[in-house]
Design an enzyme around this catalytic site. Structure first.
Site, short mmCIF file in Angstrom:
data_model
loop_
_atom_site.label_atom_id
_atom_site.label_comp_id
_atom_site.label_asym_id
_atom_site.label_seq_id
_atom_site.Cartn_x
_atom_site.Cartn_y
_atom_site.Cartn_z
N MET A 1 -12.59 13.46 -54.41
CA MET A 1 -13.32 12.44 -53.65
C MET A 1 -12.82 11.06 -54.08
O MET A 1 -13.50 10.06 -53.90
CB MET A 1 -14.82 12.59 -53.87
CG MET A 1 -15.33 13.93 -53.33
SD MET A 1 -17.07 13.94 -52.87
CE MET A 1 -17.82 13.57 -54.43
N HIS B 1 -8.20 14.35 -62.90
CA HIS B 1 -7.47 14.63 -61.65
C HIS B 1 -5.96 14.70 -61.93
O HIS B 1 -5.25 15.52 -61.34
CB HIS B 1 -7.74 13.54 -60.61
CG HIS B 1 -9.17 13.44 -60.20
ND1 HIS B 1 -9.97 12.37 -60.53
CD2 HIS B 1 -9.96 14.28 -59.48
CE1 HIS B 1 -11.18 12.55 -60.03
NE2 HIS B 1 -11.20 13.71 -59.39
N LYS C 1 -14.89 21.72 -65.01
CA LYS C 1 -16.09 20.92 -65.25
C LYS C 1 -17.15 21.22 -64.19
O LYS C 1 -18.33 21.29 -64.49
CB LYS C 1 -15.75 19.44 -65.25
CG LYS C 1 -16.97 18.61 -65.52
CD LYS C 1 -16.62 17.17 -65.69
CE LYS C 1 -17.84 16.33 -65.38
NZ LYS C 1 -18.16 16.32 -63.96
N ASP C 2 -16.71 21.41 -62.95
CA ASP C 2 -17.65 21.77 -61.88
C ASP C 2 -17.66 23.29 -61.77
O ASP C 2 -17.15 23.88 -60.80
CB ASP C 2 -17.22 21.12 -60.56
CG ASP C 2 -17.31 19.60 -60.64
OD1 ASP C 2 -18.40 19.09 -60.91
OD2 ASP C 2 -16.27 18.93 -60.48
N ARG D 1 -18.11 9.40 -62.02
CA ARG D 1 -19.41 8.71 -62.13
C ARG D 1 -19.59 8.03 -63.49
O ARG D 1 -20.52 7.24 -63.64
CB ARG D 1 -20.55 9.70 -61.89
CG ARG D 1 -20.64 10.15 -60.42
CD ARG D 1 -21.87 10.98 -60.15
NE ARG D 1 -22.11 11.17 -58.72
CZ ARG D 1 -21.74 12.25 -58.03
NH1 ARG D 1 -21.12 13.24 -58.63
NH2 ARG D 1 -22.00 12.34 -56.74
O1 PAF Z 1 -15.16 18.21 -56.76
C1 PAF Z 1 -15.08 17.36 -55.86
O2 PAF Z 1 -14.58 16.25 -56.05
C2 PAF Z 1 -15.62 17.70 -54.47
O3 PAF Z 1 -16.78 18.45 -54.54
C3 PAF Z 1 -14.56 18.37 -53.57
C4 PAF Z 1 -14.15 19.72 -54.10
C5 PAF Z 1 -13.36 17.45 -53.44
C6 PAF Z 1 -15.15 18.58 -52.16
O4 PAF Z 1 -15.55 17.39 -51.59
#
Ligand code: PAF
Length: 311
Positions: A40, A47, A164-165, A202
């Site tokens: 995002m 990233h 992390k997610d 964030r």
């Molecule tokens: O992890 C994220 O940044 C978002 O949930 C994703 C996978 C890009 C989907 O919008």
């Protein structure tokens, strides 16, 4: 192609039609693999690790596409969609340096044409209603819907997501299996700052004092990991102790959950290495996950724990 970003080699693509043209010479059949890293935006070293791993995976002749799209569908009405950071110029630089070929940054209208949004969406089901899903109703339907669309638009051989997610990762794996998407999902470990804080877009919202409180999340997880030889209860108690200690100092940390979870289906594991009815444990691997709010910022973190080490 819309344009090439300044002197950088990375290409900024805005439309699905352009993306199809860029994609065409690549793919398994052409022996030039494609990788997609979905973001995002507000890119950081976490990233960069995803993009760097993608580059290693597809090699110098492959195609690495980074998507930058703040997906309105995954934000609840009282969440931070409007204040979510949008930093495309910096994102292009980081993506290029990390090894991306293309940044696909479509508009909301390009992804969701029409005024009413998509009528058909991917339903995350019960696995998407627990933990993060319980605190953010509809969040994972929004995530899976956009991930499905971006997988179709970018047609990757491999797509990479951060550990992390963890619940998002587990749900994406389920969707790809259950709906037969021809893509490999690769998990990349969480990147942390030197003091242990997990990187997150964030984090930039935290004041220095709030950051100090938020540091309790990773400290709690590490304390639990260190306490694993004493058993699951000791590990959970160690984590709770750190979180409760943090609640006494500085800006308050409001914990939404701290739980030992089966990473395959995101059900809560009983703290002992067997279920409440005394049957054998379902898995030897667990994730200890935590979510908390500090000020107006909500943060999540987790560590893998080996239940095999528990007594
Ligand atoms: O992890 C994220 O940044 C978002 O949930 C994703 C996978 C890009 C989907 O919008």
């Amino acid at each position: 192609m819309s344009r090439t970003a300044g002197k950088l080699g990375v290409r900024l693509v805005r439309s699905a039609a352009e993306l199809r043209a860029v994609n065409a010479p690549f793919g398994r059949d052409a022996d030039r693999l494609r990788a997609t890293v979905m973001t995002m935006g507000a890119l950081h070293a976490g990233h960069a690790a995803l993009i760097g791993t993608a580059r290693e995976r597809v090699g110098p002749d492959g195609l690495v596409v980074v998507t930058v799209f703040v997906n309105p569908l995954q934000f609840g009405p009282s969440e931070d969609l409007d204040r979510y950071p949008r930093t495309l110029d910096a994102d292009l630089r980081l993506a290029e340096e990390a090894g991306a070929d293309v940044v696909f940054a479509p508009s909301v209208e390009e992804v969701y044409p029409g005024s009413s949004g998509p009528q058909v969406r991917v339903a995350a089901g019960p696995m998407g209603e627990r933990f993060e899903g319980a605190h953010r109703p509809g969040h994972f339907d929004g995530v899976l819907t956009v991930v499905a669309k971006l997988l179709h638009l970018t047609s990757p051989d491999v797509s990479l997501f951060g550990q992390k997610d963890a619940q998002q990762l587990a749900l994406i794996r389920r969707m790809v299996t259950d709906l037969n998407f021809p893509v490999e999902i690769l998990a990349v470990p969480t990147v942390r700052e030197s003091d242990g804080m997990a990187l997150s877009s964030r984090n930039r919202f935290l004041s220095p004092a709030e950051r100090e409180s938020a540091l309790a999340l990773s400290r709690a997880l590490f304390a639990a990991r260190d306490a694993v030889p004493g058993g699951a209860d000791a590990a959970l108690a160690a984590a709770r102790g750190v979180l409760e200690g943090a609640a006494q100092l500085g800006p308050p940390l409001i914990v939404d959950y701290l739980a030992l979870i089966d990473p395959a289906d995101f059900t809560e594991l009983t703290s002992r290495a067997g279920s409440a009815d005394g049957s054998a444990p379902k898995t030897s691997e667990a994730v200890l996950a935590v979510a908390a709010r500090v000020g107006s910022t909500r943060l999540i973190d987790n560590v893998p724990l080996s239940l095999g080490a528990l007594r």
